[in-house]
Design a protein around this motif. Structure first.
Motif, PDB file in Angstrom:
ATOM      1  N   GLU A  78     -21.645  14.655  -5.498  1.00 35.93           N
ATOM      2  CA  GLU A  78     -20.984  14.103  -3.891  1.00 35.93           C
ATOM      3  C   GLU A  78     -21.945  13.180  -3.442  1.00 35.93           C
ATOM      4  O   GLU A  78     -21.422  12.632  -2.860  1.00 35.93           O
ATOM      5  CB  GLU A  78     -20.943  15.731  -3.295  1.00 35.93           C
ATOM      6  N   LYS A 134     -14.138  10.409  -2.466  1.00 32.81           N
ATOM      7  CA  LYS A 134     -15.392  10.186  -1.847  1.00 32.81           C
ATOM      8  C   LYS A 134     -15.753   9.813  -1.446  1.00 32.81           C
ATOM      9  O   LYS A 134     -15.998  10.327   0.478  1.00 32.81           O
ATOM     10  CB  LYS A 134     -15.759  10.363  -2.765  1.00 32.81           C
ATOM     11  N   SER A 163     -12.860  10.767   2.173  1.00 31.34           N
ATOM     12  CA  SER A 163     -13.339  11.956   2.692  1.00 31.34           C
ATOM     13  C   SER A 163     -14.871  12.718   3.376  1.00 31.34           C
ATOM     14  O   SER A 163     -14.654  12.843   4.824  1.00 31.34           O
ATOM     15  CB  SER A 163     -12.962  13.221   1.350  1.00 31.34           C
ATOM     16  N   TRP A 164     -15.542  11.818   3.306  1.00 32.45           N
ATOM     17  CA  TRP A 164     -16.915  12.150   4.472  1.00 32.45           C
ATOM     18  C   TRP A 164     -16.654  10.661   5.294  1.00 32.45           C
ATOM     19  O   TRP A 164     -16.981  11.218   6.094  1.00 32.45           O
ATOM     20  CB  TRP A 164     -18.344  11.317   3.392  1.00 32.45           C
ATOM     21  N   LEU A 222     -14.773  13.438   7.383  1.00 27.93           N
ATOM     22  CA  LEU A 222     -15.777  14.085   8.222  1.00 27.93           C
ATOM     23  C   LEU A 222     -16.238  13.242   9.001  1.00 27.93           C
ATOM     24  O   LEU A 222     -17.174  14.344  10.003  1.00 27.93           O
ATOM     25  CB  LEU A 222     -16.099  14.972   7.012  1.00 27.93           C
ATOM     26  N   PHE A 223     -16.871  11.972   9.299  1.00 29.40           N
ATOM     27  CA  PHE A 223     -17.549  11.454  10.299  1.00 29.40           C
ATOM     28  C   PHE A 223     -16.762  11.968  11.401  1.00 29.40           C
ATOM     29  O   PHE A 223     -17.313  11.628  12.358  1.00 29.40           O
ATOM     30  CB  PHE A 223     -17.791  10.305   9.715  1.00 29.40           C
ATOM     31  N   LEU A 238     -22.735   7.656   3.992  1.00 26.32           N
ATOM     32  CA  LEU A 238     -21.796   8.335   4.430  1.00 26.32           C
ATOM     33  C   LEU A 238     -22.144   9.817   4.349  1.00 26.32           C
ATOM     34  O   LEU A 238     -21.546  11.510   4.501  1.00 26.32           O
ATOM     35  CB  LEU A 238     -20.884   8.039   3.135  1.00 26.32           C
ATOM     36  N   ALA A 239     -22.982  10.489   2.948  1.00 26.30           N
ATOM     37  CA  ALA A 239     -23.125  12.014   2.565  1.00 26.30           C
ATOM     38  C   ALA A 239     -24.526  12.628   3.003  1.00 26.30           C
ATOM     39  O   ALA A 239     -24.984  12.799   2.453  1.00 26.30           O
ATOM     40  CB  ALA A 239     -23.232  11.076   1.100  1.00 26.30           C
ATOM     41  N   PRO A 271     -15.889  17.135  -0.766  1.00 33.10           N
ATOM     42  CA  PRO A 271     -16.719  17.842  -1.279  1.00 33.10           C
ATOM     43  C   PRO A 271     -17.766  19.313  -0.898  1.00 33.10           C
ATOM     44  O   PRO A 271     -18.452  19.276  -1.421  1.00 33.10           O
ATOM     45  CB  PRO A 271     -17.738  16.076  -0.762  1.00 33.10           C
ATOM     46  N   TRP A 272     -17.389  19.445   0.785  1.00 32.05           N
ATOM     47  CA  TRP A 272     -18.222  20.480   0.912  1.00 32.05           C
ATOM     48  C   TRP A 272     -18.271  21.880  -0.376  1.00 32.05           C
ATOM     49  O   TRP A 272     -19.418  22.459  -0.505  1.00 32.05           O
ATOM     50  CB  TRP A 272     -18.394  21.310   2.324  1.00 32.05           C
TER      51      TRP A 272
END
Length: 272
Positions: free
Chosen positions: A9, A30, A33-34, A37-38, A86-87, A132-133
């Motif tokens: 991830e 990915k 998704s991030w 999430l941000f 991002l990650a 991702p989590w």
């Protein structure tokens, strides 16, 4: 560490951009998704976007908005350096140093490190328990049926045990099932029933695992004990929510009354 799906991830295969010839749906998802999430922790950043694997104008603008929030050039292109930003929460959760004088302290430290970085699930292609989590905790698996509370618990145990050169599978098999862990605890004599805990709270210690009992051989949720009070425990648990659900959407710190709930406790003393 044995649970290393999180590493997948943290990288993308190549630069991703609008209409890029080398774009892949996996990498674009990915990124999307991030970005989403941000947005959950930066509501005004306007980075939430659809998670469909298509790097179109909307995703490009979301990337630019993220880049603006981070103070870097706003070109709408995601190279590995931008993806690292991002990650960053997952990198911090899994790779920052954890501290403790023994395994129990390390378990609590690792769990707190994760919750501080706000692990949260997403709904992708109409499937909850995704993102991702979830994939990091569930060894790449995700989707409606992949309840991830035990995946979170074992990830933390693995992360802490690896610091002191121990294998968490000496205590229990690699599993995503609360029932498997509960049954293992009964067979090995390390599971204390809730009525024992109520009579003698000293049986449980920080770093131990609570298992929410539905019936004597059916457990529906799990988490890690971080502190013990007179009538309550403080926990860090995955796949929960503000109401304490066993199929929520986040890793959260909670307070649970062990005298009113059927909380069995799996001791990790044998690994300490």
């Amino acid at each position: 560490m044995q649970k290393i799906a999180f590493q997948n991830e943290l990288t993308i295969s190549t630069v991703q951009q609008r209409n890029g010839a080398n774009n892949t749906k996996k990498d674009v998802r990915k990124i999307q998704s991030w970005l989403t999430l941000f947005a959950m922790t930066n509501a005004g950043a306007a980075t939430a976007t659809g998670i469909d694997g298509d790097f179109g104008k909307a995703t490009e603008q979301a990337v630019k908005n993220f880049q603006k929030a981070k103070g870097i050039p706003q070109n709408g292109i995601v190279d590995q350096a931008t993806f690292d930003l991002l990650a960053a929460p997952m990198r911090a959760a899994f790779l920052s140093t954890i501290t403790g004088t023994d395994l129990r302290g390390l378990v609590v430290s690792a769990a707190r490190q994760h919750v501080l970085n706000r692990p949260f699930e997403l709904v992708i292609s109409q499937q909850p328990n995704s993102g991702p989590w979830v994939r990091a905790y569930m060894d790449g698996n995700e989707g409606r049926e992949w309840l991830w509370c035990m995946g979170f618990v074992q990830t933390i145990l693995d992360q802490a045990a690896s610091v002191v050169g121990k294998d968490f599978k000496q205590l229990m098999p690699l599993t995503y099932s609360c029932d498997v862990v509960g049954t293992t605890g009964l067979q090995t004599g390390v599971l204390f029933r809730y009525n024992q805990i109520r009579l003698n709270p000293a049986l449980m210690k920080p770093g131990d695992i609570f298992l929410l009992q539905k019936t004597p051989n059916d457990w529906v949720h799990a988490g890690l004990i971080t502190h013990i009070g007179d009538d309550f425990i403080e926990t860090i648990e995955g796949n929960t929510n503000d109401g304490g659900s066993n199929n929520g959407n986040a890793v959260l710190s909670r307070v649970r009354n062990f005298r009113k709930s059927k909380l069995d406790v799996f001791s990790i003393e044998g690994l300490v």
